[in-house]
Design a protein around this motif. Structure first.
Motif, PDB file in Angstrom:
ATOM      1  N   TYR A  26      19.003   0.020  16.763  1.00  0.00           N
ATOM      2  CA  TYR A  26      18.141   0.948  16.133  1.00  0.00           C
ATOM      3  C   TYR A  26      17.862  -0.075  14.760  1.00  0.00           C
ATOM      4  CZ  TYR A  26      22.857   0.437  13.306  1.00  0.00           C
ATOM      5  OH  TYR A  26      23.871  -0.154  12.808  1.00  0.00           O
ATOM      6  N   ALA A  27      16.842   0.406  14.104  1.00  0.00           N
ATOM      7  CA  ALA A  27      16.157  -0.569  13.137  1.00  0.00           C
ATOM      8  C   ALA A  27      15.766   0.381  11.619  1.00  0.00           C
ATOM      9  CB  ALA A  27      15.006  -1.149  13.668  1.00  0.00           C
ATOM     10  N   ARG A  28      15.813  -0.337  10.765  1.00  0.00           N
ATOM     11  CA  ARG A  28      15.494   0.205   9.447  1.00  0.00           C
ATOM     12  C   ARG A  28      14.262  -0.913   8.890  1.00  0.00           C
ATOM     13  NH1 ARG A  28      20.408  -2.267   9.224  1.00  0.00           N
ATOM     14  NH2 ARG A  28      21.501  -0.394   9.487  1.00  0.00           N
ATOM     15  N   ALA A  29      13.691  -0.461   7.814  1.00  0.00           N
ATOM     16  CA  ALA A  29      12.441  -1.057   7.157  1.00  0.00           C
ATOM     17  C   ALA A  29      12.637  -1.210   5.715  1.00  0.00           C
ATOM     18  CB  ALA A  29      11.129  -0.977   7.798  1.00  0.00           C
ATOM     19  N   VAL A  30      12.296  -2.275   4.962  1.00  0.00           N
ATOM     20  CA  VAL A  30      11.871  -2.541   3.575  1.00  0.00           C
ATOM     21  C   VAL A  30      10.201  -2.613   3.478  1.00  0.00           C
ATOM     22  CG1 VAL A  30      12.611  -3.475   1.529  1.00  0.00           C
ATOM     23  CG2 VAL A  30      14.507  -2.822   3.157  1.00  0.00           C
ATOM     24  N   ILE A  31       9.813  -1.760   2.670  1.00  0.00           N
ATOM     25  CA  ILE A  31       8.443  -2.264   2.230  1.00  0.00           C
ATOM     26  C   ILE A  31       8.080  -2.763   0.659  1.00  0.00           C
ATOM     27  CG2 ILE A  31       6.090  -1.220   2.314  1.00  0.00           C
ATOM     28  CD1 ILE A  31       7.106   0.856   3.771  1.00  0.00           C
ATOM     29  N   THR A  32       7.870  -3.850   0.483  1.00  0.00           N
ATOM     30  CA  THR A  32       7.219  -4.342  -0.794  1.00  0.00           C
ATOM     31  C   THR A  32       5.997  -4.552  -1.010  1.00  0.00           C
ATOM     32  OG1 THR A  32       7.972  -6.579  -0.164  1.00  0.00           O
ATOM     33  CG2 THR A  32       9.959  -5.319  -0.977  1.00  0.00           C
ATOM     34  N   ARG A  33       5.686  -4.987  -1.954  1.00  0.00           N
ATOM     35  CA  ARG A  33       4.173  -5.532  -2.386  1.00  0.00           C
ATOM     36  C   ARG A  33       4.190  -6.985  -2.485  1.00  0.00           C
ATOM     37  NH1 ARG A  33       0.099  -2.011  -4.296  1.00  0.00           N
ATOM     38  NH2 ARG A  33      -0.719  -3.884  -5.373  1.00  0.00           N
ATOM     39  N   LEU A  34       3.056  -7.659  -1.896  1.00  0.00           N
ATOM     40  CA  LEU A  34       3.094  -9.000  -2.210  1.00  0.00           C
ATOM     41  C   LEU A  34       2.743  -9.530  -3.376  1.00  0.00           C
ATOM     42  CD1 LEU A  34       0.872  -9.681   1.112  1.00  0.00           C
ATOM     43  CD2 LEU A  34       3.228 -10.049   1.025  1.00  0.00           C
ATOM     44  N   ASP A  35       2.208  -8.794  -4.196  1.00  0.00           N
ATOM     45  CA  ASP A  35       2.079  -9.128  -5.629  1.00  0.00           C
ATOM     46  C   ASP A  35       3.089  -8.861  -6.569  1.00  0.00           C
ATOM     47  OD1 ASP A  35       1.698  -6.468  -5.903  1.00  0.00           O
ATOM     48  OD2 ASP A  35      -0.130  -6.160  -6.261  1.00  0.00           O
ATOM     49  N   GLY A  36       4.161  -8.297  -6.046  1.00  0.00           N
ATOM     50  CA  GLY A  36       5.453  -8.098  -6.888  1.00  0.00           C
ATOM     51  C   GLY A  36       5.495  -6.647  -7.612  1.00  0.00           C
ATOM     52  N   ARG A  37       4.478  -5.950  -7.801  1.00  0.00           N
ATOM     53  CA  ARG A  37       4.236  -4.658  -8.320  1.00  0.00           C
ATOM     54  C   ARG A  37       5.022  -3.479  -7.582  1.00  0.00           C
ATOM     55  NH1 ARG A  37      -1.998  -3.929  -8.801  1.00  0.00           N
ATOM     56  NH2 ARG A  37      -1.041  -1.872  -8.591  1.00  0.00           N
ATOM     57  N   PRO A  38       5.415  -2.388  -8.488  1.00  0.00           N
ATOM     58  CA  PRO A  38       6.110  -1.531  -7.888  1.00  0.00           C
ATOM     59  C   PRO A  38       5.424  -0.795  -6.502  1.00  0.00           C
ATOM     60  CG  PRO A  38       6.097  -1.156 -10.070  1.00  0.00           C
ATOM     61  CD  PRO A  38       5.327  -2.152  -9.818  1.00  0.00           C
ATOM     62  N   VAL A  39       6.015  -0.462  -5.564  1.00  0.00           N
ATOM     63  CA  VAL A  39       5.631  -0.065  -4.212  1.00  0.00           C
ATOM     64  C   VAL A  39       5.273   1.493  -4.482  1.00  0.00           C
ATOM     65  CG1 VAL A  39       6.006   0.501  -1.827  1.00  0.00           C
ATOM     66  CG2 VAL A  39       6.662  -1.739  -2.869  1.00  0.00           C
ATOM     67  N   TYR A  40       6.414   2.149  -4.998  1.00  0.00           N
ATOM     68  CA  TYR A  40       6.246   3.602  -5.298  1.00  0.00           C
ATOM     69  C   TYR A  40       6.838   3.956  -6.492  1.00  0.00           C
ATOM     70  CZ  TYR A  40       7.501   8.389  -4.078  1.00  0.00           C
ATOM     71  OH  TYR A  40       7.714   9.875  -3.980  1.00  0.00           O
ATOM     72  N   LYS A  41       6.110   4.587  -7.101  1.00  0.00           N
ATOM     73  CA  LYS A  41       6.407   5.047  -8.493  1.00  0.00           C
ATOM     74  C   LYS A  41       6.960   3.917  -9.360  1.00  0.00           C
ATOM     75  CE  LYS A  41       8.180   9.801  -7.502  1.00  0.00           C
ATOM     76  NZ  LYS A  41       8.763  11.023  -7.285  1.00  0.00           N
ATOM     77  N   ASN A  42       8.306   3.845  -9.692  1.00  0.00           N
ATOM     78  CA  ASN A  42       8.759   2.415 -10.356  1.00  0.00           C
ATOM     79  C   ASN A  42       9.373   1.698  -9.439  1.00  0.00           C
ATOM     80  OD1 ASN A  42      10.780   3.944 -10.504  1.00  0.00           O
ATOM     81  ND2 ASN A  42      11.422   3.456 -12.490  1.00  0.00           N
ATOM     82  N   PHE A  43       9.752   1.873  -8.307  1.00  0.00           N
ATOM     83  CA  PHE A  43      10.599   1.175  -7.287  1.00  0.00           C
ATOM     84  C   PHE A  43       9.731  -0.037  -6.662  1.00  0.00           C
ATOM     85  CE2 PHE A  43      11.922   5.593  -7.061  1.00  0.00           C
ATOM     86  CZ  PHE A  43      13.368   5.382  -7.598  1.00  0.00           C
ATOM     87  N   VAL A  44      10.464  -1.195  -6.804  1.00  0.00           N
ATOM     88  CA  VAL A  44       9.968  -2.615  -6.314  1.00  0.00           C
ATOM     89  C   VAL A  44      10.037  -2.415  -4.736  1.00  0.00           C
ATOM     90  CG1 VAL A  44      10.136  -3.746  -8.257  1.00  0.00           C
ATOM     91  CG2 VAL A  44      11.850  -3.644  -6.766  1.00  0.00           C
ATOM     92  N   MET A  45      10.774  -1.591  -3.963  1.00  0.00           N
ATOM     93  CA  MET A  45      10.658  -1.435  -2.433  1.00  0.00           C
ATOM     94  C   MET A  45      11.183   0.080  -2.067  1.00  0.00           C
ATOM     95  SD  MET A  45      14.390  -3.134  -1.607  1.00  0.00           S
ATOM     96  CE  MET A  45      15.965  -2.499  -2.328  1.00  0.00           C
ATOM     97  N   TYR A  46      10.423   0.333  -0.942  1.00  0.00           N
ATOM     98  CA  TYR A  46      10.591   1.580  -0.322  1.00  0.00           C
ATOM     99  C   TYR A  46      11.358   1.319   1.165  1.00  0.00           C
ATOM    100  CZ  TYR A  46       9.129   6.113   1.278  1.00  0.00           C
ATOM    101  OH  TYR A  46       8.938   7.310   1.841  1.00  0.00           O
ATOM    102  N   GLN A  47      12.363   2.140   1.206  1.00  0.00           N
ATOM    103  CA  GLN A  47      13.418   1.683   2.155  1.00  0.00           C
ATOM    104  C   GLN A  47      13.296   2.701   3.378  1.00  0.00           C
ATOM    105  OE1 GLN A  47      17.561   1.088   1.600  1.00  0.00           O
ATOM    106  NE2 GLN A  47      16.980   0.151  -0.468  1.00  0.00           N
ATOM    107  N   ILE A  48      12.939   2.373   4.618  1.00  0.00           N
ATOM    108  CA  ILE A  48      12.855   3.503   5.928  1.00  0.00           C
ATOM    109  C   ILE A  48      14.307   3.358   6.572  1.00  0.00           C
ATOM    110  CG2 ILE A  48      11.760   3.477   7.963  1.00  0.00           C
ATOM    111  CD1 ILE A  48       9.794   3.587   5.739  1.00  0.00           C
ATOM    112  N   GLU A  49      14.852   4.421   6.650  1.00  0.00           N
ATOM    113  CA  GLU A  49      16.378   4.484   7.187  1.00  0.00           C
ATOM    114  C   GLU A  49      16.325   4.329   8.500  1.00  0.00           C
ATOM    115  OE1 GLU A  49      18.958   4.380   5.199  1.00  0.00           O
ATOM    116  OE2 GLU A  49      17.620   4.638   3.255  1.00  0.00           O
ATOM    117  N   GLU A  50      17.527   3.952   9.486  1.00  0.00           N
ATOM    118  CA  GLU A  50      17.541   3.680  10.571  1.00  0.00           C
ATOM    119  C   GLU A  50      17.035   5.083  11.296  1.00  0.00           C
ATOM    120  OE1 GLU A  50      21.896   4.966  12.074  1.00  0.00           O
ATOM    121  OE2 GLU A  50      21.553   3.262  10.705  1.00  0.00           O
ATOM    122  N   GLY A  51      16.533   4.691  12.435  1.00  0.00           N
ATOM    123  CA  GLY A  51      15.744   5.798  13.009  1.00  0.00           C
ATOM    124  C   GLY A  51      16.558   5.883  14.581  1.00  0.00           C
TER     125      GLY A  51
END
Length: 79
Positions: A26-51
């Motif tokens: 099973y896998a999970r993912a983390v999404i960040t922005r290359l420029d270091g700005r928040p990805v979503y609202k004020n969060f610097v990363m967005y997590q995709i839980e295990e599938g």
């Protein structure tokens, strides 16, 4: 689309009493922005839980990638 970085981590489930290696992947993912700005609202990363669990590692990695790209395309929905 803003520049995003997707990091995928896969693991194998543990099946008690079975010989190693055992279990499906099973896998999970983390999404960040290359420029270091928040990805979503004020969060610097967005997590995709295990599938779902897969017999092949590549299938689990592919599933997490699709789910991460879908989250990006859908504007990072709340779960």
């Amino acid at each position: 689309m803003p520049p995003h970085l997707i990091v995928i981590n896969a693991d194998r489930e543990y099946v008690p009493g079975a010989a190693d290696p055992n279990g499906r992947f099973y896998a999970r993912a983390v999404i960040t922005r290359l420029d270091g700005r928040p990805v979503y609202k004020n969060f610097v990363m967005y997590q995709i839980e295990e599938g779902a669990k897969f017999d092949e590692l590549q299938d689990a990695l592919g599933d997490a990638e699709v789910r991460a790209r879908t989250a990006i395309n859908d504007g990072f929905p709340d779960f």
